[in-house]
Design a protein around this motif. Structure first.
Motif, mmCIF file in Angstrom:
data_model
loop_
_atom_site.group_PDB
_atom_site.id
_atom_site.type_symbol
_atom_site.label_atom_id
_atom_site.label_comp_id
_atom_site.label_asym_id
_atom_site.label_seq_id
_atom_site.Cartn_x
_atom_site.Cartn_y
_atom_site.Cartn_z
ATOM 1 N N ASN A 28 -19.588 23.815 -25.363
ATOM 2 C CA ASN A 28 -20.926 23.424 -25.775
ATOM 3 C C ASN A 28 -21.030 23.503 -27.297
ATOM 4 O OD1 ASN A 28 -21.102 26.137 -26.313
ATOM 5 N ND2 ASN A 28 -22.623 26.586 -24.743
ATOM 6 N N GLU A 29 -22.256 23.408 -27.831
ATOM 7 C CA GLU A 29 -22.420 23.374 -29.294
ATOM 8 C C GLU A 29 -22.030 24.691 -29.966
ATOM 9 O OE1 GLU A 29 -26.058 24.521 -27.181
ATOM 10 O OE2 GLU A 29 -24.981 22.626 -27.162
ATOM 11 N N LYS A 30 -22.045 25.809 -29.224
ATOM 12 C CA LYS A 30 -21.637 27.096 -29.787
ATOM 13 C C LYS A 30 -20.145 27.354 -29.622
ATOM 14 C CE LYS A 30 -26.070 29.356 -29.105
ATOM 15 N NZ LYS A 30 -26.746 30.506 -28.486
ATOM 16 N N GLY A 31 -19.453 26.476 -28.871
ATOM 17 C CA GLY A 31 -18.025 26.640 -28.669
ATOM 18 C C GLY A 31 -17.666 27.373 -27.398
ATOM 19 N N PHE A 32 -18.678 27.741 -26.575
ATOM 20 C CA PHE A 32 -18.402 28.444 -25.339
ATOM 21 C C PHE A 32 -17.856 27.482 -24.301
ATOM 22 C CE2 PHE A 32 -19.812 29.776 -21.082
ATOM 23 C CZ PHE A 32 -19.133 30.975 -20.995
ATOM 24 N N VAL A 33 -16.758 27.856 -23.669
ATOM 25 C CA VAL A 33 -16.160 27.046 -22.613
ATOM 26 C C VAL A 33 -16.404 27.760 -21.290
ATOM 27 C CG1 VAL A 33 -14.033 26.065 -21.708
ATOM 28 C CG2 VAL A 33 -14.394 26.183 -24.165
ATOM 29 N N GLY A 34 -17.123 27.116 -20.396
ATOM 30 C CA GLY A 34 -17.402 27.712 -19.093
ATOM 31 C C GLY A 34 -16.451 27.172 -18.046
ATOM 32 N N PHE A 35 -16.621 27.644 -16.841
ATOM 33 C CA PHE A 35 -15.774 27.213 -15.737
ATOM 34 C C PHE A 35 -16.640 26.774 -14.570
ATOM 35 C CE2 PHE A 35 -12.912 29.761 -18.209
ATOM 36 C CZ PHE A 35 -11.731 29.062 -18.127
ATOM 37 N N GLU A 36 -16.211 25.728 -13.884
ATOM 38 C CA GLU A 36 -16.870 25.229 -12.693
ATOM 39 C C GLU A 36 -16.073 25.733 -11.495
ATOM 40 O OE1 GLU A 36 -18.014 20.891 -10.821
ATOM 41 O OE2 GLU A 36 -16.457 21.028 -12.327
ATOM 42 N N THR A 37 -16.764 26.298 -10.515
ATOM 43 C CA THR A 37 -16.115 26.856 -9.331
ATOM 44 C C THR A 37 -16.487 26.012 -8.127
ATOM 45 O OG1 THR A 37 -16.306 29.053 -10.300
ATOM 46 C CG2 THR A 37 -15.803 28.937 -7.963
ATOM 47 N N ILE A 38 -15.494 25.540 -7.401
ATOM 48 C CA ILE A 38 -15.716 24.710 -6.227
ATOM 49 C C ILE A 38 -15.123 25.444 -5.026
ATOM 50 C CG2 ILE A 38 -15.264 22.487 -5.139
ATOM 51 C CD1 ILE A 38 -14.813 21.443 -8.049
#
Length: 54
Positions: A28-38
């Protein structure tokens, strides 16, 4: 000191296990990379059938 140039990050491969898959989301704009869980279902659902009348 001079600024160091950051190289582009390599994409993270999808993680797979028996009932779970994870994917990295774009930063995102702050550089945080999240994860999607399926999650995959643990069991199958059977169609309900009404019992016979006695």
């Amino acid at each position: 000191m001079s600024e160091q140039q950051q190289s582009p990050k390599a994409p993270v491969p999808d993680g797979h296990s028996r009932f779970l898959t994870t994917r990295a989301l774009p930063p995102n704009e702050k550089g945080f990379v999240g994860f999607e869980t399926i999650w995959e279902p643990f069991q199958k659902e059977a169609e309900y059938q009404t019992p016979k009348q006695p």
